[in-house]
Scaffold this active site. Sequence first.
Site, short mmCIF file in Angstrom:
data_model
loop_
_atom_site.label_atom_id
_atom_site.label_comp_id
_atom_site.label_asym_id
_atom_site.label_seq_id
_atom_site.Cartn_x
_atom_site.Cartn_y
_atom_site.Cartn_z
CG HIS A 206 -6.49 -26.45 24.85
ND1 HIS A 206 -6.64 -25.68 23.66
CD2 HIS A 206 -7.15 -27.53 24.66
CE1 HIS A 206 -7.41 -26.36 22.77
NE2 HIS A 206 -7.55 -27.59 23.48
CG ASP A 208 -7.48 -31.75 23.97
OD1 ASP A 208 -7.71 -30.56 24.04
OD2 ASP A 208 -7.59 -32.56 22.91
CG HIS A 263 -4.00 -28.74 20.75
ND1 HIS A 263 -3.91 -29.59 21.95
CD2 HIS A 263 -5.54 -28.59 20.47
CE1 HIS A 263 -4.92 -29.98 22.50
NE2 HIS A 263 -6.23 -29.43 21.55
NE ARG A 273 -9.43 -25.93 12.38
CZ ARG A 273 -8.63 -26.65 12.01
NH1 ARG A 273 -8.10 -26.82 10.82
NH2 ARG A 273 -8.67 -27.75 12.90
C1 GA4 Z 1 -10.24 -28.40 26.61
C2 GA4 Z 1 -10.55 -29.68 25.50
C3 GA4 Z 1 -12.24 -29.75 25.35
O1 GA4 Z 1 -12.43 -28.75 24.42
C4 GA4 Z 1 -13.03 -29.41 26.46
C5 GA4 Z 1 -12.56 -27.76 26.95
C6 GA4 Z 1 -13.48 -27.09 28.13
C7 GA4 Z 1 -14.49 -26.26 27.57
O2 GA4 Z 1 -14.59 -25.96 26.31
O3 GA4 Z 1 -15.54 -26.36 28.12
C8 GA4 Z 1 -12.45 -26.45 29.04
C9 GA4 Z 1 -11.05 -26.87 28.54
C10 GA4 Z 1 -11.23 -27.97 27.56
C11 GA4 Z 1 -9.93 -27.06 29.65
C12 GA4 Z 1 -10.15 -26.24 30.74
C13 GA4 Z 1 -11.51 -25.78 31.07
C14 GA4 Z 1 -12.36 -26.51 30.42
C15 GA4 Z 1 -12.40 -24.81 29.00
C16 GA4 Z 1 -11.72 -24.44 30.10
C17 GA4 Z 1 -11.32 -23.16 30.34
C18 GA4 Z 1 -14.40 -29.68 26.36
C19 GA4 Z 1 -12.55 -29.93 27.67
O4 GA4 Z 1 -13.11 -31.02 28.14
O5 GA4 Z 1 -11.53 -29.29 28.29
#
Ligand code: GA4
Length: 330
Positions: A206, A208, A263, A273
């Site tokens: 994904h 961020d 990443h 980890r």
């Molecule tokens: C990816 C980056 C961060 O970890 C996060 C993730 C969020 C979550 O885990 O709730 C998301 C992901 C992240 C992007 C798309 C959506 C929301 C899971 C998901 C499938 C906390 C964020 O802000 O976006």
Amino acid sequence: MVVLPTQAMEQFSLVKNSCKATTLFPGIPLIDLSKPDSKHLLVKACEEFGFFKVINHGVPTEFISKLESEAIKFFSLPLSEKEKAGPPDPFGYGNKMIGPNGDVGWVEYILLTTNPGFNYQKFESVFGVTPEKFQGAVNDYISAVKKMACSILEQLAEGLNIQPKTVFSKLLMDEQSDSVFRLNHYPPCPDLQELHGRNLIGFGEHTDPQIISVLRSNNTSGLQIALKDGSWISVPPDQNSFFINVGDSMQVLTNGRFKSVRHRVLANSSKSRVSMIYFGGPPLSEKIAPLPSLMEGEDSLYKEFTWFEYKKSAYKSRLADNRLGLFEKI
Ligand code: GA4
């Protein structure tokens, strides 16, 4: 050895072992934040990789070790106890399920907002009547890491020759900044040998959504980043340094000059980890659009949107989706 039934393994994503988590890539940009020329190296790293490692970062070791030991204490509790701090809706304890749309990974985690008024009540049953020790460790760590993130953002503005130098950092400094904090625990997966040359996904690929992410982990490998050609490389772990990711919003603010890095994390067969990540985001009402001073007659590659709109759309997506795609101009 505990052998997971094939059925249980099937719900997790497997990837071909084209790049072993143990074959580590030596070329990650390494930036010494105490050196006067770091701003140019920071710009170059954001353009070429959207990812780099920093040393001489100024975050006290004591804050890091205090938070790591609190995290280990939490993740060592029985599942039934940890679940009292869940589900992550969106904040709280989560196990294997990531986000609201069916993504799974070999990971458990705590997601928190960094807003000063955040209520730690959910964690009371876990940390005793007073979750202050955990809360204190989180707050000390976040303040120090946020300070470092802002200093990197200011150096980036200087390196890009844009004024004021606070154009990016003010978004994180704003009281309304919508930033998130995540503690991840990737338990060892002893049955990885059974996967016939494939890897088990700890946290799926994904980008961020925010502006900048600051990651610190213990000395266990697993993190991989995608290069521009789409190949995956394993990042050598370094518990004394921080790794910085460019997020989607930064890619837009720079009209694509900085790349939001894709990443993922692969599970490890023998070592656990633990990582901690601060995701620096803007206030919900903030318009995310390329900075005019960076456009030099170019057109914007993106339709205008607010961080609220982007976040709403992100929460409807799957982890691996190209979330910026919806906002690109055709
Ligand atoms: C990816 C980056 C961060 O970890 C996060 C993730 C969020 C979550 O885990 O709730 C998301 C992901 C992240 C992007 C798309 C959506 C929301 C899971 C998901 C499938 C906390 C964020 O802000 O976006």
